[in-house]
Every structure is written in structure tokens, then in C-alpha cells.
Design a protein around this motif. Structure first.
Motif, PDB file in Angstrom:
ATOM      1  N   ALA A 178      28.257  33.851  44.969  1.00 54.96           N
ATOM      2  CA  ALA A 178      28.980  34.340  43.807  1.00 54.96           C
ATOM      3  C   ALA A 178      29.987  35.398  44.208  1.00 54.96           C
ATOM      4  N   LEU A 179      31.110  35.373  43.550  1.00 54.15           N
ATOM      5  CA  LEU A 179      32.115  36.393  43.789  1.00 54.15           C
ATOM      6  C   LEU A 179      31.790  37.574  42.906  1.00 54.15           C
ATOM      7  N   ASP A 180      32.395  38.683  43.244  1.00 52.38           N
ATOM      8  CA  ASP A 180      32.097  39.896  42.515  1.00 52.38           C
ATOM      9  C   ASP A 180      33.042  40.136  41.361  1.00 52.38           C
ATOM     10  N   TYR A 181      33.766  39.130  41.009  1.00 51.32           N
ATOM     11  CA  TYR A 181      34.695  39.336  39.932  1.00 51.32           C
ATOM     12  C   TYR A 181      34.672  38.107  39.063  1.00 51.32           C
ATOM     13  N   ASP A 182      35.146  38.276  37.893  1.00 46.49           N
ATOM     14  CA  ASP A 182      35.229  37.164  36.978  1.00 46.49           C
ATOM     15  C   ASP A 182      36.643  36.640  36.996  1.00 46.49           C
ATOM     16  N   LEU A 183      36.775  35.424  37.389  1.00 46.25           N
ATOM     17  CA  LEU A 183      38.104  34.853  37.507  1.00 46.25           C
ATOM     18  C   LEU A 183      38.844  34.889  36.188  1.00 46.25           C
ATOM     19  N   GLU A 184      38.105  34.680  35.126  1.00 46.57           N
ATOM     20  CA  GLU A 184      38.754  34.690  33.817  1.00 46.57           C
ATOM     21  C   GLU A 184      39.325  36.064  33.501  1.00 46.57           C
ATOM     22  N   VAL A 185      38.580  37.068  33.899  1.00 50.37           N
ATOM     23  CA  VAL A 185      39.065  38.428  33.672  1.00 50.37           C
ATOM     24  C   VAL A 185      40.385  38.610  34.374  1.00 50.37           C
ATOM     25  N   ILE A 231      46.181  38.967  34.691  1.00 53.93           N
ATOM     26  CA  ILE A 231      47.459  38.536  35.239  1.00 53.93           C
ATOM     27  C   ILE A 231      48.404  38.124  34.124  1.00 53.93           C
ATOM     28  N   SER A 232      47.857  37.315  33.205  1.00 52.44           N
ATOM     29  CA  SER A 232      48.753  36.848  32.158  1.00 52.44           C
ATOM     30  C   SER A 232      49.147  37.963  31.202  1.00 52.44           C
ATOM     31  N   SER A 233      48.200  38.852  30.913  1.00 51.29           N
ATOM     32  CA  SER A 233      48.566  39.945  30.015  1.00 51.29           C
ATOM     33  C   SER A 233      49.535  40.887  30.696  1.00 51.29           C
ATOM     34  N   ASN A 234      49.339  41.087  31.973  1.00 53.05           N
ATOM     35  CA  ASN A 234      50.259  41.962  32.691  1.00 53.05           C
ATOM     36  C   ASN A 234      51.652  41.380  32.719  1.00 53.05           C
TER      37      ASN A 234
END
Length: 336
Positions: A295-302, A307-310
Motif C-alpha cells: 500500500a502507498l502512503d497516500y490516497d491517489l484520489e486525494v 492536482i485538479s483543484s490546484n
DNA sequence: AACATTAGCAACCGCGAGGAA
DNA sequence: CTTCCTCGCGGTTGCTAATGT
């Protein structure tokens, strides 16, 4: 009326640095240091460059222990985790990656990592949408008895550290720190340090603040920010990186912190911690580790949403948290 | 082979913060 | 208290190399 230029643009050289300029700058700084004045440095060093340009060149390229080249998977992971947590605070992210500069990381993120995450990650690495809550609802507290599962900071990167509460972290031991080193702290508040010699990360130290709901943490790692200061987010006026060698992050309320910390751990919902508890197992020493090794330590969706909000708003406030930089305390408070 | 496009990265820019005067 | 100066940060630009057409 515009801002006055920092130097006489007509009389300074711009563009790429030549090897001669590099060696001049390096030689001068190694001999005399920066003298705390970048503006005056180029003249003293015999360079026709803007002080800011010298500073940038030194910090991003010439200073010792700069790491260039490929980013490792671990570095990717750290960058993603931090980006999901704090957004584009490159200097803070750089502080967790010894030898890397914020400029490096920023470039790497913008040119490779972002694309990689947006398009190339297999579905198995993508997590369920992160927990969100409205301001009227209290998020489940990971510090409550029913969700006594914590990220094992002992085996992971320092930015995942929840505030030490009572016996939650047996590998943390209270330490004494000269109170004169800090302002805005009260002597009754304990300081903690990770005492587990098996841990992979740098020794962590925890600092209390005047606000008991606040926790400051930092690690004694080498300085990696492009400015070399490691003090982008500091606790008090007296904490100078040159003296302490710490990077500090100050998180706000614990609920928020753990909600952010637990972002990647499955489906967080309002009604309890069941979902996000399942991948976590307690170790004999009381620490907790993630059971899914891949498992990665981040949520890809987050990250995707970030990215999109930025890109649309140019604002790092992504809906999961906002950053309130309370200037009176000179720390950065991450609040819901 | 020539030109266009894309990627990578070094460097620049402008703003805000903080300290000194 | 105000002003000025410097530093540090994050965003952006622009150059070069690589790749595609």
C-alpha cells in the motif's frame, strides 16, 4: 509604482551559470560563508550576479550534499504523502528528503510524478475517496478508545506522526529540553523523543505549545530545503535551524491531524473508524503498522483532486483542510 | 533531414514575513 | 511605530535536449 528591484538588472549577468562563476561562488562561500547577506555577496565574491541568483545557485546546486538524479520509490512515496497532506509546500517536503531541494522536488512533481499519478498508477493502488466531513460534524477521533489504531510512525516517515497521547506511544519517552530554547512554551508541558533505536527515521522530537491542542514535531535530519534553513515552519522565534537542526511542522487540532494522517487508510466515514482500521495492526511495542506492504502512503484520489483543484483555482485549499498561518505564533496551523 | 512538439530543469520573479534602523 | 532591507518561498518562465511527425 512597482516594487524596487533587488539589484541593478542592467549590470548583472543573468541566465545559466558558467563553471567559472560556480567555482568563484563556491570558493567564496566555503572560505567566508554567506555573511548573512546575499545582496552584498556577489560583489565581494567578484561576481556580476544578483544576490538572489547567487543564493539560488548555491542552495540548489553548489552546496554540499545536494543529491541529483533519479528519485527513489521511497522519495516518491514521501512526496506524495506530504503533498496529499500539506499541498505544495515544497520547502517542507524538501525538508523530509535529505539532499533534495524544494526546486528539485517541485520540478519533479510538475514534470513527472504528477503525470505518473494521474495516469499511470494501476487501479490496485488507487484508494477509495478520502474522508470528508462538514464543519458541523465531528470527525471520528482516532484518539478515542474505539479507534485506538495509529500509524506506526516508528516505521514510517515522520510526517505521519500523531500527537503522543498518554500511553499511545510507548516508544516515545519524555525528554527534557532547556526551556530557554523555546518561547511560548510552558515548562509543565512534556517533550517527547522517540527512543526506539530500531526505527528507520530520524529521531523525532515533540514540542508542546502553549495551546495544549497543538503539537509540534520535527526531526533532526540534514537540511534539504532549497534555502538551507530548515526553518520554514518553526515553533518559536528562538528556534533557529542553525542551532537546532530541526524541521518543525505544527499541526492543529488532533482530530484534523489524524484524519489527515489516516487519509490513505480506506473508507473513512463519519460513524466510526471501522473502515480505516482494517489495514492496521498493533505491534508488540504498542506501535501500529500497516499490514498491506504494497500500500502507498497516500490516497491517489486525494492527490488527483489536489492536482485538479490546484490547476483550476491555484489554491492549495483542497476541501479537506485549510491552512491557517497564525503569524502570532509563527507556526503553521493546519485546521479544518 | 527538417521541423514541431514535449519534457526536464535551471533560473527568475514577485510577494510576504521578519528584523534592523 | 514606521520604513526599509533582506530572506525565503512558491509560481512561472525560458532554454535545451529528446522525441515525434
Amino acid at each position: 509604482m512597482g516594487r524596487a528591484p533587488c539589484c541593478d538588472k542592467a549590470n548583472v549577468k543573468r541566465g545559466p551559470w558558467s563553471p567559472e562563476e560556480d567555482s568563484k561562488l563556491k570558493e567564496y562561500i566555503e572560505k567566508h560563508g554567506t555573511g548573512g547577506n546575499w545582496i552584498a555577496l556577489p560583489q565581494k565574491a567578484g561576481l556580476r550576479r544578483c544576490g538572489k541568483s547567487c543564493r539560488l545557485r548555491w542552495l540548489n546546486y553548489l552546496r554540499p550534499n545536494i543529491k541529483h538524479g533519479e528519485f527513489s520509490d521511497e522519495e516518491d512515496r514521501i512526496i506524495c504523502s506530504l503533498y496529499a497532506n500539506i499541498g505544495s509546500r515544497w520547502s517542507i517536503i524538501a525538508a523530509q528528503l535529505p539532499g533534495r531541494t524544494d526546486n528539485d522536488i517541485k520540478n519533479y512533481w510538475n514534470t513527472k510524478l504528477k503525470r505518473k499519478l494521474m495516469g499511470l498508477l494501476p487501479a490496485s493502488h488507487q484508494r477509495i475517496a478520502p474522508y470528508q466531513h462538514s464543519s458541523s460534524q465531528n470527525p471520528p477521533s482516532p484518539f478515542s478508545s474505539q479507534t485506538s489504531i495509529y500509524r506506526d510512525y516508528c516505521n514510517n516517515s515522520p510526517y505521519y506522526i500523531p500527537a503522543p497521547t498518554s500511553s499511545s506511544f510507548p516508544c516515545l519517552q519524555q525528554i527534557s529540553v532547556p526551556s530557554s530554547n523555546y518561547t511560548n512554551t510552558t515548562s509543565s508541558l512534556p517533550f517527547y523523543q522517540n527512543q526506539d533505536p530500531t526505527v528507520g527515521v530520524s529521531p523525532m522530537q515533540y514540542y508542546p505549545t502553549t495551546d495544549s491542542s497543538m503539537l509540534v514535531f520535527g526531526s533532526e535530519t540534514s537540511c534539504s530545503s532549497s534555502d538551507g534553513s530548515c526553518s520554514q515552519v518553526s515553533l518559536g522565534r528562538e528556534i533557529k535551524q542553525e542551532e537546532m537542526g530541526f524541521q518543525n511542522l505544527m499541526f492543529g487540532d488532533q482530530h484534523m491531524q489524524m484524519n489527515k494522517l489516516m487519509l490513505s487508510q480506506g473508507n473513512m466515514n463519519h460513524d466510526g473508524g471501522e473502515e480505516y482500521v482494517k489495514h492496521w495492526t498493533e505491534k508488540p511495542n504498542g506501535c501500529v503498522f500497516q499490514t498491506q506492504e504494497t500500500a502507498l502512503d497516500y490516497d491517489l484520489e486525494v492527490i488527483k483532486q489536489l492536482i485538479s483543484s490546484n490547476s483550476s483555482s491555484n489554491n492549495s485549499n483542497n476541501g479537506y483542510f485549510s491552512i491557517d498561518e497564525n503569524k502570532t505564533e509563527k507556526g503553521v496551523y493546519y485546521n479544518y
